[in-house]
Design an enzyme around this catalytic site. Structure first.
Site, PDB file in Angstrom:
ATOM      1  NE  ARG A   1      -7.579  -9.265  22.795  1.00 41.82           N
ATOM      2  CZ  ARG A   1      -7.751  -9.941  23.942  1.00 41.82           C
ATOM      3  NH1 ARG A   1      -7.455 -11.217  24.022  1.00 41.82           N
ATOM      4  NH2 ARG A   1      -8.228  -9.321  25.010  1.00 41.82           N
TER       5      ARG A   1
ATOM      6  CG  ASP B   1      -3.030  -6.806  29.006  1.00 48.03           C
ATOM      7  OD1 ASP B   1      -3.663  -6.762  30.078  1.00 48.03           O
ATOM      8  OD2 ASP B   1      -2.962  -7.818  28.291  1.00 48.03           O
TER       9      ASP B   1
ATOM     10  CD  GLN C   1     -10.674 -12.993  31.228  1.00 50.89           C
ATOM     11  OE1 GLN C   1     -11.482 -12.525  32.042  1.00 50.89           O
ATOM     12  NE2 GLN C   1     -10.490 -12.456  30.038  1.00 50.89           N
TER      13      GLN C   1
ATOM     14  CG  ASN D   1      -3.974  -6.046  34.168  1.00 50.63           C
ATOM     15  OD1 ASN D   1      -3.503  -6.856  33.372  1.00 50.63           O
ATOM     16  ND2 ASN D   1      -4.464  -6.418  35.329  1.00 50.63           N
ATOM     17  CE  LYS D   2      -8.616  -9.279  30.583  1.00 51.60           C
ATOM     18  NZ  LYS D   2      -8.835  -9.288  29.105  1.00 51.60           N
TER      19      LYS D   2
END
Lengths: 294, 294
Positions: A33, A183, A142, A193-194
């Site tokens: 990732r 993240d 998620q 972030n997401k």
């Protein structure tokens, strides 16, 4: 843990062989990732420990044991970090009412009680009466699959929503705070972030709801001045067009950025295990960070 | 069409029987959805025609024929209306580049080429080189299942995204305009449309992208001063927790408002078949409306 498992399972028969294989183990994990910086932090830490353990004459068994011990040590530290983030953040949660999160920054994504969910968990333990609004977080769900499940397991009241309901919910209900994970956080506080986090932050400001980021110091990347420098992972189209193997859209072009960047100006505070950073983040984060990485 | 079918299939054997049944047919259809006002407009129109046709001595066959003819007349009118909306709106689309819509305001949702998609279709016919960004529009995926399919059929380039990508896309790509449909427009221009429209409008303003509503005059509800008075349909939880019969979330509490209200201040223009309304909408809409409903 991944590095420790890689070393444990290595077929190397000599120190030289293991030393040759070790960078490949690290590179394999690093390639998984691009966005989250904690991954690289953990690999660096395992590299250091490997360097210290793999001295001339060291047995392979002793190196393997050192790797496992270091990974377990990281695990315990991370658990303590989540608890500390939770304690600092709990004070920012309303005493009563609704809060919102995004994606999963809970026990399923961390080693402990979670970062954003850790904040919520500690607040609830301390007696705050919270209901958590959980956006499902497409395409990978998620929020629906992980966060909703975690909260349900803990008996914390929640309401699941789709990602396009956030604005309407903030407009029509009282929401006391929004808290999300991270993240990667740039030196100026810009936070990756997401996907979806950025628009939630814009909507939070529109409705005067404080927007918090909860993340360990290891998520800070002071080497980049701003969020522009954070690589955003683009994932496969079929995550959007298929769900559990079932086609839900025609065969068309798709965009699937897995993360986005929330500019620091939309963030009320960044909650770390060392305390709470506020604007100007460049100074505040550096102060919290001082001494940790040297 | 539904009223005409109801009257066609009626088992009534006399004018009196049909007159007794007719209000039930209308009430059944009126109960199907509370938010969109076009439904009530069409029912009212069929009621008027029924009243004119169901005079003393009229045969049931003649009344049935009148109902079918009126429904077909509405259909033809609606097709012409979509074309007119498309022509007025096409000028507002960029000559080149990306535009965004939401949900489905296309041929599958209207009698003609669509309202929002009608604008895009006419613009493309006139030579604009557009790529359409299509949010999937959870929970029912009208964007993915209907709009993406329609555009694909027409050979108009599109990119499908999830609803939480809108902010990131507006921040990282040039988007020239956003155009959506409407289920009900209050006298002041506040517009109810599919859930998610409101937050797209907030994000549009944040990124200086003009946000347009395309809708027929029959969508105007001048009887209500503002969007606060528009009832928002709350739909079943399993639309969120299940997809095509497959469970995608635990058994938790869910919110499922099917629509939201975008305040007029976020709308650059409302495109109707009689022309384009702009702020202050209260005057502008009334002027367009004048004479249409009397």
């Amino acid at each position: 843990m991944g590095v420790a498992i890689g070393v444990e399972r290595s077929a190397a028969k000599s120190l030289d062989e293991l030393k040759k294989e070790f960078p490949l183990i690290c590179a394999t994990l690093a390639k998984t990732r691009p966005t989250a910086v904690d991954l690289f932090w953990a690999i660096e830490r395992m590299k250091k420990r490997f360097g210290a353990a793999a001295t001339a004459g060291a047995s392979l068994d002793s190196i393997r044991a050192a790797m496992v011990a270091e990974a377990q040590h990281v695990h315990l530290e991370k658990r303590a970090i989540d608890e500390a983030i939770g304690r600092f953040g709990a004070d920012l949660m309303p005493q009563d009412g609704s809060v919102m999160t995004q994606c999963n920054a809970g026990a399923l994504a961390t080693a402990g009680i979670g970062t954003a969910l850790g904040v919520i968990r500690v607040a609830v333990e301390q007696g705050h009466k919270l209901t958590v609004l959980v956006p499902e977080t497409r395409p990978y769900l998620q929020g629906a699959r992980l966060t909703a499940w975690e909260l349900q397991q803990d008996g914390i009241p929640l309401t699941l929503i789709t990602d396009n309901m956030v604005g309407h919910i903030l407009k029509t209900r009282q929401v006391g705070a929004i808290v999300v994970g991270a993240d990667r956080i740039a030196a100026n506080g810009d936070t990756a972030n997401k996907i979806g986090t950025y628009q939630i932050a814009v909507l939070a400001r529109e409705h005067n709801v404080p927007f918090y980021v909860a993340a360990p110091i290891s998520t800070l990347d002071l080497s980049i001045p701003s969020g522009e420098h954070i690589p955003i992972e683009e994932r496969a189209a079929d995550e959007v067009t298929h769900l559990r193997g079932v086609r839900i859209a025609p065969d068309v072009a798709v965009a699937n950025p897995a993360f986005d960047v929330t500019p620091a100006k939309l963030i009320a505070a960044i909650i770390t295990e060392r305390g709470i950073a506020r604007a100007p983040f460049i100074d505040s984060l550096r102060a919290l960070c001082a001494g940790v990485r040297g």
